[in-house]
Each structure stands twice: as C-alpha cells, then as structure tokens.
Design an enzyme around this catalytic site. Structure first.
Site, PDB file in Angstrom:
ATOM      1  N   ALA A 249       0.862  -1.255  -0.128  1.00 57.66           N
ATOM      2  CA  ALA A 249      -0.002  -0.176  -0.077  1.00 57.66           C
ATOM      3  C   ALA A 249       0.927   1.324   0.049  1.00 57.66           C
ATOM      4  O   ALA A 249       2.042   1.289   0.506  1.00 57.66           O
ATOM      5  CB  ALA A 249      -0.915  -0.030   1.219  1.00 57.66           C
ATOM      6  N   PRO A 250       0.205   2.351  -0.496  1.00 59.33           N
ATOM      7  CA  PRO A 250       0.941   3.599  -0.620  1.00 59.33           C
ATOM      8  C   PRO A 250       0.793   4.397   0.735  1.00 59.33           C
ATOM      9  O   PRO A 250       0.135   3.966   1.660  1.00 59.33           O
ATOM     10  CB  PRO A 250       0.443   4.610  -1.779  1.00 59.33           C
ATOM     11  CG  PRO A 250      -0.923   3.971  -1.693  1.00 59.33           C
ATOM     12  CD  PRO A 250      -0.975   2.506  -0.857  1.00 59.33           C
ATOM     13  N   TRP A 251       1.307   5.601   0.841  1.00 58.42           N
ATOM     14  CA  TRP A 251       1.414   6.526   1.897  1.00 58.42           C
ATOM     15  C   TRP A 251       0.429   7.693   1.998  1.00 58.42           C
ATOM     16  O   TRP A 251       0.325   8.239   2.981  1.00 58.42           O
ATOM     17  CB  TRP A 251       2.855   7.245   2.143  1.00 58.42           C
ATOM     18  CG  TRP A 251       3.336   7.916   0.960  1.00 58.42           C
ATOM     19  CD1 TRP A 251       4.043   7.432  -0.041  1.00 58.42           C
ATOM     20  CD2 TRP A 251       2.763   8.937   0.307  1.00 58.42           C
ATOM     21  NE1 TRP A 251       4.417   8.137  -1.148  1.00 58.42           N
ATOM     22  CE2 TRP A 251       3.403   9.149  -0.824  1.00 58.42           C
ATOM     23  CE3 TRP A 251       1.866  10.073   0.537  1.00 58.42           C
ATOM     24  CZ2 TRP A 251       3.291  10.202  -1.944  1.00 58.42           C
ATOM     25  CZ3 TRP A 251       1.747  11.183  -0.143  1.00 58.42           C
ATOM     26  CH2 TRP A 251       2.303  11.275  -1.635  1.00 58.42           C
TER      27      TRP A 251
ATOM     28  N   LYS B 281       1.973  -4.942   3.461  1.00 55.91           N
ATOM     29  CA  LYS B 281       3.186  -4.207   3.841  1.00 55.91           C
ATOM     30  C   LYS B 281       2.942  -2.613   3.506  1.00 55.91           C
ATOM     31  O   LYS B 281       2.554  -2.241   2.255  1.00 55.91           O
ATOM     32  CB  LYS B 281       4.424  -4.378   2.843  1.00 55.91           C
ATOM     33  CG  LYS B 281       5.688  -3.664   3.243  1.00 55.91           C
ATOM     34  CD  LYS B 281       6.567  -3.515   2.236  1.00 55.91           C
ATOM     35  CE  LYS B 281       6.539  -2.254   1.279  1.00 55.91           C
ATOM     36  NZ  LYS B 281       6.361  -1.012   1.954  1.00 55.91           N
ATOM     37  N   PRO B 282       2.647  -2.019   4.375  1.00 56.26           N
ATOM     38  CA  PRO B 282       2.352  -0.491   4.113  1.00 56.26           C
ATOM     39  C   PRO B 282       3.649   0.261   3.771  1.00 56.26           C
ATOM     40  O   PRO B 282       4.588  -0.046   3.692  1.00 56.26           O
ATOM     41  CB  PRO B 282       1.967   0.030   5.637  1.00 56.26           C
ATOM     42  CG  PRO B 282       2.326  -0.879   6.483  1.00 56.26           C
ATOM     43  CD  PRO B 282       2.756  -2.109   5.758  1.00 56.26           C
TER      44      PRO B 282
ATOM     45  N   GLU C 210       6.696   2.480   3.986  1.00 60.47           N
ATOM     46  CA  GLU C 210       7.576   2.411   5.018  1.00 60.47           C
ATOM     47  C   GLU C 210       7.659   3.967   5.877  1.00 60.47           C
ATOM     48  O   GLU C 210       8.109   3.865   6.940  1.00 60.47           O
ATOM     49  CB  GLU C 210       9.033   2.204   4.529  1.00 60.47           C
ATOM     50  CG  GLU C 210       9.586   3.057   3.248  1.00 60.47           C
ATOM     51  CD  GLU C 210       9.349   2.619   2.115  1.00 60.47           C
ATOM     52  OE1 GLU C 210       7.950   1.952   1.864  1.00 60.47           O
ATOM     53  OE2 GLU C 210      10.157   2.517   1.016  1.00 60.47           O
TER      54      GLU C 210
ATOM     55  N   SER D  18       2.161   3.532  -7.324  1.00 56.59           N
ATOM     56  CA  SER D  18       2.482   4.142  -8.729  1.00 56.59           C
ATOM     57  C   SER D  18       2.480   3.046  -9.704  1.00 56.59           C
ATOM     58  O   SER D  18       2.656   1.862  -9.482  1.00 56.59           O
ATOM     59  CB  SER D  18       3.776   4.790  -8.480  1.00 56.59           C
ATOM     60  OG  SER D  18       4.724   3.861  -8.286  1.00 56.59           O
TER      61      SER D  18
ATOM     62  N   GLU E 295      -4.180  -1.077  -8.244  1.00 56.92           N
ATOM     63  CA  GLU E 295      -4.865   0.431  -8.344  1.00 56.92           C
ATOM     64  C   GLU E 295      -3.498   1.456  -8.401  1.00 56.92           C
ATOM     65  O   GLU E 295      -2.666   1.444  -7.529  1.00 56.92           O
ATOM     66  CB  GLU E 295      -5.303   0.452  -6.943  1.00 56.92           C
ATOM     67  CG  GLU E 295      -6.671  -0.383  -6.441  1.00 56.92           C
ATOM     68  CD  GLU E 295      -7.940  -0.251  -7.166  1.00 56.92           C
ATOM     69  OE1 GLU E 295      -7.942   0.519  -7.964  1.00 56.92           O
ATOM     70  OE2 GLU E 295      -8.734  -0.888  -7.158  1.00 56.92           O
TER      71      GLU E 295
ATOM     72  N   CYS F  85      -5.210   9.874  -5.549  1.00 56.51           N
ATOM     73  CA  CYS F  85      -4.993   9.316  -6.913  1.00 56.51           C
ATOM     74  C   CYS F  85      -6.131   9.713  -7.854  1.00 56.51           C
ATOM     75  O   CYS F  85      -6.249   9.743  -9.131  1.00 56.51           O
ATOM     76  CB  CYS F  85      -4.860   7.984  -7.039  1.00 56.51           C
ATOM     77  SG  CYS F  85      -6.001   6.952  -5.910  1.00 56.51           S
TER      78      CYS F  85
ATOM     79  N   GLU G 209       1.885  12.605 -13.311  1.00 56.31           N
ATOM     80  CA  GLU G 209       1.160  12.826 -11.952  1.00 56.31           C
ATOM     81  C   GLU G 209       2.234  13.927 -11.319  1.00 56.31           C
ATOM     82  O   GLU G 209       3.316  13.492 -11.029  1.00 56.31           O
ATOM     83  CB  GLU G 209       1.156  11.333 -11.346  1.00 56.31           C
ATOM     84  CG  GLU G 209      -0.116  10.872 -11.122  1.00 56.31           C
ATOM     85  CD  GLU G 209      -0.082   9.731  -9.993  1.00 56.31           C
ATOM     86  OE1 GLU G 209      -1.037   9.513  -9.452  1.00 56.31           O
ATOM     87  OE2 GLU G 209       0.835   8.771 -10.099  1.00 56.31           O
TER      88      GLU G 209
HETATM   89  P1  NAD Z   1       4.988   3.635  -4.787  1.00 58.39           P
HETATM   90  O1  NAD Z   1       4.506   2.967  -5.989  1.00 58.39           O
HETATM   91  O2  NAD Z   1       6.163   4.451  -4.846  1.00 58.39           O
HETATM   92  O3  NAD Z   1       4.765   2.945  -3.392  1.00 58.39           O
HETATM   93  C1  NAD Z   1       3.699   1.975  -3.114  1.00 58.39           C
HETATM   94  C2  NAD Z   1       4.210   1.044  -2.548  1.00 58.39           C
HETATM   95  O4  NAD Z   1       5.243   0.192  -3.106  1.00 58.39           O
HETATM   96  C3  NAD Z   1       4.985   1.289  -1.041  1.00 58.39           C
HETATM   97  O5  NAD Z   1       4.587   0.391  -0.148  1.00 58.39           O
HETATM   98  C4  NAD Z   1       6.514   1.011  -1.288  1.00 58.39           C
HETATM   99  O6  NAD Z   1       7.303   0.705  -0.294  1.00 58.39           O
HETATM  100  C5  NAD Z   1       6.126  -0.039  -2.390  1.00 58.39           C
HETATM  101  N1  NAD Z   1       7.297  -0.430  -3.298  1.00 58.39           N
HETATM  102  C6  NAD Z   1       8.028   0.358  -3.654  1.00 58.39           C
HETATM  103  N2  NAD Z   1       8.892  -0.090  -4.685  1.00 58.39           N
HETATM  104  C7  NAD Z   1       8.535  -1.549  -4.579  1.00 58.39           C
HETATM  105  C8  NAD Z   1       9.267  -2.634  -5.322  1.00 58.39           C
HETATM  106  N3  NAD Z   1      10.306  -2.667  -6.144  1.00 58.39           N
HETATM  107  N4  NAD Z   1       8.535  -3.838  -4.851  1.00 58.39           N
HETATM  108  C9  NAD Z   1       7.673  -3.995  -4.017  1.00 58.39           C
HETATM  109  N5  NAD Z   1       7.017  -2.848  -3.575  1.00 58.39           N
HETATM  110  C10 NAD Z   1       7.623  -1.726  -3.581  1.00 58.39           C
HETATM  111  O7  NAD Z   1       3.577   4.895  -4.489  1.00 58.39           O
HETATM  112  P2  NAD Z   1       3.742   5.836  -3.413  1.00 58.39           P
HETATM  113  O8  NAD Z   1       4.395   6.869  -3.750  1.00 58.39           O
HETATM  114  O9  NAD Z   1       3.568   5.294  -2.184  1.00 58.39           O
HETATM  115  O10 NAD Z   1       2.048   6.341  -3.579  1.00 58.39           O
HETATM  116  C11 NAD Z   1       1.707   7.235  -4.670  1.00 58.39           C
HETATM  117  C12 NAD Z   1       1.261   6.477  -5.862  1.00 58.39           C
HETATM  118  O11 NAD Z   1       0.031   5.769  -5.315  1.00 58.39           O
HETATM  119  C13 NAD Z   1       0.557   7.370  -6.848  1.00 58.39           C
HETATM  120  O12 NAD Z   1       0.907   7.253  -8.039  1.00 58.39           O
HETATM  121  C14 NAD Z   1      -1.003   7.303  -6.714  1.00 58.39           C
HETATM  122  O13 NAD Z   1      -1.645   7.612  -7.765  1.00 58.39           O
HETATM  123  C15 NAD Z   1      -1.045   5.998  -6.415  1.00 58.39           C
HETATM  124  N6  NAD Z   1      -2.311   5.487  -5.717  1.00 58.39           N
HETATM  125  C16 NAD Z   1      -3.377   5.032  -6.144  1.00 58.39           C
HETATM  126  C17 NAD Z   1      -4.540   4.806  -5.528  1.00 58.39           C
HETATM  127  C18 NAD Z   1      -5.418   3.989  -6.549  1.00 58.39           C
HETATM  128  O14 NAD Z   1      -6.703   3.482  -5.938  1.00 58.39           O
HETATM  129  N7  NAD Z   1      -5.386   4.107  -7.654  1.00 58.39           N
HETATM  130  C19 NAD Z   1      -4.555   4.991  -4.107  1.00 58.39           C
HETATM  131  C20 NAD Z   1      -3.836   5.789  -3.718  1.00 58.39           C
HETATM  132  C21 NAD Z   1      -2.294   6.030  -4.287  1.00 58.39           C
END
Ligand code: NAD
Length: 498
Positions: free
Chosen positions: A154-156, A180-181, A183, A234, A255, A289, A387
């Site tokens: 999940a993202p932050w 895994k939320p 970090e 992302s 998502e 998002c 974005e």
């Molecule tokens: P991110 O993709 O950088 O990180 C999301 C999660 O993935 C984090 O827990 C991170 O630790 C993990 N991660 C990163 N690299 C990884 C890897 N190589 N292997 C496994 N896990 C890994 O995204 P973010 O910056 O935390 O959040 C913002 C993004 O999330 C934006 O693009 C936003 O649009 C998207 N988002 C989408 C929705 C939806 O419902 N579609 C909802 C909320 C956020």
C-alpha cells in the site's frame, strides 16, 4: 501514546502479536508538518517475511472455513472497537501522514469504520449461480472460494484507508493477508491489525510487515506461498508487481496512478465548478489518486474559472495539522515537496503559474507547498501529462464538446473524472465516453463503501470496496455431478468403444 499505539511501534504484527523486526534496518516515521520523529521502527527482515506468510498460511483453513456469519460477527466487533479508538487513529494518522486533524477525524477514520461495517455485512452476501442442469446428464453448481494468502502493498497517501481497502474485502471473503504499508507511514496499519486482533480476528488472519519496497515488498511479491498480489501505488511499481507475479503466475489486482480531468461545459454552474475544483484538487494536499488535476474548461467560462479558483486557492489556510482550523497540511515529505516544487518551476517556462511556493515562518520546518493553479499549460506539457501528486491544478480551455472529451481522454491514466453541466445529454455522453473507472457529474471526490473504486488503462485493473471487490479476492469453481449413475456413460463412445 496509549498502550495500543506503543504496541504499533514494534514494527511488525505477525500471528496476532506485535513483533520487532529482525533486519537491522529501521523505518523512521517523521511528522511532515515539523520534521519531528514520531517513531523509529525495526524493519522486517527475511525471517519476518517468512513468519508472516507462514502465519497467514496456517490461519487460512480455519478462517476460510468459518461461516460467513462468523466472519461477519467478528468484523462487526472490529468496527465497534475501531470507533471506540477513533480519536487515537485520527491523531496517529494526522501525525505520520501530515494530514489536518479535521480531515482524519471527518474523512479517513469515519470512512474506515464505515468500510469495516460494510464488509461485515457483505461477508454474508457472497453469491454464486444456483445449481442447474446444463447437460441432460449432469447437475452443475458454482462454488465461490477464497484464494488463500494475499500479499498486499500500500502507498502513503491514505495509510489507514488503504489498509482497510486492501484488508477488508480479502478477509471478508475468507482469505488471510500479509500487508506491507509504505515505509514512511506504517503506524495506523499496525494499529489497525492490533485493533482487529483485539476485536477477535483470529491470529494470522491479518499480518503487517514494515519495511522498504525494494526489500520487504520485493520479498513478498516473489514469495512462492503467496497466492495473490494486491497493490496500490504508482504505475511504475505496478509494472514491477506484474513482472514478479509472472514467476509463479499469481493473480494480481492493481490500483495505480491517476490524472483526473474535471470538465466544465459552457452551461455549467460556474460557482459549483470552481468550488468543486478547489475541494477536488486540494483534498489531502492533492495527494489523492482521484484528485482533480486537469481542469478542462469551455473557453467562454475559462477566464472567470481561472480567476475564481486562484482567488479561493489564496484563501485556503495552511497551518499546523493539529489545529482544527487548518484546511491544508504539508506534503508527505521534504523530498516529495521538492519534486512538486520543481515541476511547478519548470511549468513557469511554458504556462501561467498562479499561487504556489514554499511558505516560510512557522511552517518552514514542515514540507508545505501552497495551492497552485497552472493556467494555459499545453496538452503535451509535463504538468498536464505526469502525476504531480500535490496541490497543483492545471487548467486549459476548449471550444467544442468533442474537443473536451478528447482532452479528458488524452492521458495514459483512467482512474476518475468529473463532468460539470446542467444538460442531461452532455452528462450522459461524458459518463459514457470518458475512459475512467469513475465519472462524477457535478461533483468530484465522494466515495462510498457500496460502490467500486478502480481504474482503466494504466490506472490498473480490479476493484476496491463494494461487493465487486469479491471478484478479485475469490475464485469460481465449477462442480459437476453425474446424474445417470451409469458405469459406462454415453459420451465414452467418443473416446473408446468396446
Ligand atoms: P509507490 O508506488 O512508490 O509505493 C507504493 C508501495 O510500493 C509502498 O509501500 C512502497 O514501499 C512499495 N514499493 C516500492 N517499490 C517497490 C518494489 N520494487 N517492490 C515492492 N514494493 C515496492 O507509490 P507511493 O509514492 O507510495 O504512492 C503514490 C502513488 O500511489 C501515486 O501514483 C498514486 O496515484 C497511487 N495511488 C493509487 C490509488 C488508487 O486507488 N488507484 C490510491 C492511492 C495511491
């Protein structure tokens, strides 16, 4: 901090207990509004990942075998307990993610309670087709079964709500989960798991691992005993999830990012569109998002729209997140704020930037950025295509309805959109022709537990929330009974004849 919050700082929640991570690495959780350390957690190491997946696997037969009524009862208790702890969740979410306390009290936490209550009911509504004879010699029936162990990342931006959206449909359908939320914002996910356990969710059904994506996330994605991957984040990392899933052919639910258009037709209620654009683009400081990011406005209304939005943006109150009068908090980190600021600086070279900038004074220690309207940005510019994930709205004019729909769809993303009009035919056309998982008419943002959330195109596939999410977290099994009782069936002749 209360005792439950202190337990959350152990870093991991495995098999019904808080556990300190064994990696030697730490996750530092900072308050984005002032840079203070909220907690320092030991990250999960490989042995923690193994323990969490093993706990989820061991819990699966019992939990998937529980009746829907049993799962529903425990989720009902969970909703009630989280409501009792609502203020604690609101405070912790506000501190770790830099959200104004008004937002966590009135949006994140009540939304989460409602989501748990919804899935408590939905757990008893897992439907399948009735048994019937589709061949004269057989009765067929459908079983809808849980998939197994779900690995979820999940993202932050909405840490608590994302934990709820990932965990609830999965466990309501009988799966067990390792989440895994992000970090930088793990605390409310850990508290969520602790609260579920206190409410009676059996050990091992919900496990939470804290750590970086490149280590803990990557290990979860590739674990052979994880049956399905459910990811919100992302689009770039979403591609990594798809690649990892290929190694053991795991089911995937994604998502991903968004770049939502807000289309204002010439017959729209202008004041409503301006207010909608401000609320729709600044919610959670634009780190949403589905937030409105591209205002596509009929040329006849465009100057008044730009003026109206810029005026309201300037009135939005930035301030300490603990102050209920604060409208908008900081961005999640200095690094993210600097990325947003750099995109706006580059936009000054090709568009008109109204507002924006890093505030000083008492907000200097936080990662604040002022609401920003970028007018007249070309359709192919960075600010329109990529974005930003901050309080930045790009605006551009259009002349015909065809052009408006084409501009709305001119993006690799397809998560959400809104159309502003009083003409029912225009509204119907927009809802039909804009390619996104949700289209609002004369509003932008509201979400409800009963309705699905999820994208099209590079915003991913699959649905969160609503009973549609059960399609992601269950498999359909065909069961076929012979009706004849014959040892030698008629159809055997097509294979062998004695
Ligand atoms: P991110 O993709 O950088 O990180 C999301 C999660 O993935 C984090 O827990 C991170 O630790 C993990 N991660 C990163 N690299 C990884 C890897 N190589 N292997 C496994 N896990 C890994 O995204 P973010 O910056 O935390 O959040 C913002 C993004 O999330 C934006 O693009 C936003 O649009 C998207 N988002 C989408 C929705 C939806 O419902 N579609 C909802 C909320 C956020």
């Amino acid at each position: 901090m209360s005792e439950t919050t202190v337990q959350a700082t152990a870093g991991q929640f495995i098999n019904g207990r808080p556990v300190r991570g064994n990696s030697g690495d730490v996750c530092k959780v900072l308050d984005p509004s002032n840079g203070e350390v909220v907690a320092t957690l030991d990250s999960a190491g490989p042995a923690d990942v193994e323990a969490a997946v093993a706990a989820a696997r061991a819990a699966f037969p019992g939990w998937s075998g529980a009746t829907p009524a049993e799962r529903s009862a425990v989720l009902t208790r969970f909703a009630a307990l989280l409501e009792e702890r609502a203020e604690e969740f609101a405070q912790l979410e506000s501190r770790q993610a830099g959200k104004p306390i008004r937002l966590t009290r009135e949006f994140d936490v009540p939304g989460t309670i409602d989501n748990i209550a919804f899935f408590a009911g939905a757990a008893r509504n897992l439907e399948g087709k009735a048994s019937a004879e589709y061949s004269p010699d057989h009765t067929s029936s459908i079983r809808r079964e849980a998939i197994g162990v779900i690995g979820s990342i999940a993202p932050w931006n909405y840490p608590l709500q994302m934990a709820a959206w990932k965990i609830l449909p999965a466990i309501a359908a009988g799966n067990t989960i390792v989440l895994k939320p992000a970090e930088i914002t793990p605390l409310t996910s850990l508290l969520f798991a602790q609260t579920a356990s206190d409410a009676g969710v059996p050990d091992g059904v919900i496990n939470v691992l804290c750590g970086r994506g490149s280590t803990v996330g990557a290990a979860l994605l590739r674990h052979p005993d994880v049956d399905m991957l459910s990811f919100t984040g992302s689009t770039g990392v979403g591609r990594t999830v798809l690649e990892a899933a290929a190694t053991t052919a795991k089911r995937v639910h994604l998502e991903l990012g968004g770049k939502a258009p807000l289309v204002v037709f010439d017959d729209a209620d202008l004041e409503a569109a301006i207010h909608g654009a401000v609320a729709g683009s600044l919610i959670n400081a634009g780190q949403d998002c589905t937030a409105a990011t591209r205002a596509i406005v009929h040329r006849s209304l465009y100057p008044a729209f730009v003026e109206g939005v810029a005026e309201l943006f300037a009135k939005v109150k930035l301030g300490p997140t603990s102050d209920p009068a604060t409208d908008m908090g900081p961005l999640v980190s200095q690094a993210h704020r600097d990325k947003v600021a750099a995109m706006v600086e580059r936009a000054r070279g090709y568009a008109r930037v109204l507002g924006g900038g890093i505030p000083g004074g008492e907000l200097e220690a936080g990662s604040y950025y002022r609401p920003t309207l970028v007018a007249d940005a070309p359709a192919d510019s960075e600010i329109v295509r990529d974005e930003v994930f901050g309080p930045v709205l790009a605006a551009m004019p259009f002349d015909t309805d065809d052009e408006a729909i084409a501009l709305a769809n001119d993006t690799p993303y397809g998560l959400a959109a809104s159309a502003w009009t009083r003409d029912v035919y225009r509204a119907l056309r927009a809802t039909r022709e804009i390619r996104s998982g949700c289209v609002w008419v004369n509003d932008h943002i509201p979400i409800i537990s009963e309705m699905p959330h999820g994208g099209m195109k590079e915003s991913g596939f699959g649905k969160d929330m609503s009973t549609y999410s059960f399609d992601e977290y269950t498999v359909i099994k065909h069961v076929m009974f012979d009706l004849t009782g014959q040892s030698v069936k008629d159809w055997h002749r097509t294979v062998f004849s004695l």
